[in-house]
Design a protein around this motif. Sequence first.
Motif, short mmCIF file in Angstrom:
data_model
loop_
_atom_site.label_atom_id
_atom_site.label_comp_id
_atom_site.label_asym_id
_atom_site.label_seq_id
_atom_site.Cartn_x
_atom_site.Cartn_y
_atom_site.Cartn_z
N SER A 49 0.84 -1.06 -0.02
CA SER A 49 -0.14 -0.06 0.01
C SER A 49 0.86 1.25 0.06
O SER A 49 1.58 1.63 0.98
CB SER A 49 -1.13 0.03 1.23
N PRO A 50 0.97 1.94 -1.06
CA PRO A 50 1.85 3.20 -1.20
C PRO A 50 1.55 3.97 -0.09
O PRO A 50 0.55 4.58 0.25
CB PRO A 50 1.84 3.61 -2.78
N SER A 51 2.79 4.80 0.51
CA SER A 51 2.82 5.59 1.44
C SER A 51 2.35 7.09 0.76
O SER A 51 2.24 8.27 1.31
CB SER A 51 3.80 5.74 2.37
N LEU A 52 2.58 6.89 -0.43
CA LEU A 52 2.39 8.22 -1.38
C LEU A 52 1.12 8.81 -1.44
O LEU A 52 0.06 8.04 -1.20
CB LEU A 52 3.05 7.96 -2.68
N ARG A 53 0.82 10.16 -1.75
CA ARG A 53 -0.39 10.41 -1.97
C ARG A 53 -0.94 10.49 -3.22
O ARG A 53 -0.27 10.57 -4.38
CB ARG A 53 -0.70 12.12 -1.75
N ILE A 54 -1.93 9.40 -3.47
CA ILE A 54 -2.37 8.69 -4.79
C ILE A 54 -3.80 9.28 -5.05
O ILE A 54 -4.48 9.23 -3.91
CB ILE A 54 -2.04 7.55 -5.10
N PRO A 55 -4.33 9.48 -6.22
CA PRO A 55 -5.81 9.60 -6.58
C PRO A 55 -6.67 8.41 -6.01
O PRO A 55 -6.03 7.22 -6.27
CB PRO A 55 -5.85 9.86 -7.85
N ASP A 56 -7.73 8.50 -5.88
CA ASP A 56 -8.58 7.18 -5.61
C ASP A 56 -8.69 6.42 -6.74
O ASP A 56 -8.48 5.12 -6.65
CB ASP A 56 -10.07 7.69 -5.22
N ILE A 57 -8.66 6.83 -8.08
CA ILE A 57 -8.73 5.87 -9.19
C ILE A 57 -7.43 5.36 -9.23
O ILE A 57 -7.47 4.14 -9.76
CB ILE A 57 -9.35 6.77 -10.35
N THR A 58 -6.35 5.85 -9.11
CA THR A 58 -5.00 5.22 -9.07
C THR A 58 -4.90 4.35 -7.97
O THR A 58 -4.52 3.02 -8.34
CB THR A 58 -3.85 6.41 -8.80
N ALA A 59 -5.52 4.17 -7.06
CA ALA A 59 -5.47 3.00 -6.06
C ALA A 59 -6.51 2.12 -6.52
O ALA A 59 -5.98 0.83 -6.45
CB ALA A 59 -5.96 3.70 -4.78
N ILE A 60 -7.30 2.25 -7.18
CA ILE A 60 -8.47 1.28 -7.74
C ILE A 60 -7.69 0.54 -8.92
O ILE A 60 -7.61 -0.85 -9.08
CB ILE A 60 -9.79 1.79 -8.39
#
Length: 233
Positions: A186-197
């Motif tokens: 689980s990346p500790s970076l700030r990523i958009p919700d769609i990128t996580a999906i």
Amino acid sequence: MTSARSPGGRERQRPAPVRPRDAASVMLLDREGERVRVLMGKRHSAHVFMPDLYVFPGGRRDAGDHRISFGSDLHPSVLHALKTAGTRQLTDARARALALAGLRELYEEAGIAVGQPAPSAAAPVPFLPDLAKLRYMARAITPPGHARRFDTRFFALFANEAGIDPTRFLDSRELQDLQWIDVNDSPSLRIPDITAIILADLRSSLDSDPSLPCERAVPLYAPRRGRLVRTLL
């Protein structure tokens, strides 16, 4: 612009709905170690759309992308899926331009050329894009309410299949702090919700078949009645 009446009875102008623009993003994958890693970078703080968030290299399709000469074509299954996955069928040229946009953006944002050098210095990009190894992984449409909206096609590409050295990439004005991220963490970076999906989908696909076959059902994420709905195309 559309109009509506204010409480005082006067008409006021509403901004016209923002239509999604075609875009493409490339998940470049390094599988040489024990774990598969994906290249991500931080969007510049001056961006209107998703500033300071970590994303895969990518951007909108330009009008001239369909005129870029390429070295090898898309896998037939990928081309077919790009053409037919949606409410309207695309031409071969427009579908192919999406993949060309993805590889052009990968070069502009990370300095990574996928293909042999172009024979002419006047070419739009200094290489002949190799489209054959691209997998079509997902499609996502930005919900209403954003200053920019995109209809993004996500591609995956294994670095070793494309002859890419995973140690050679460059930050750009568009994408900074490029780094390899373990797809299973689980990346500790700030990523958009769609990128996580999309990352979760990538993990599932790799677990199912690490080769990521080109013949695959493609998930579409599209807004419907205020929520993002997943449909397999």
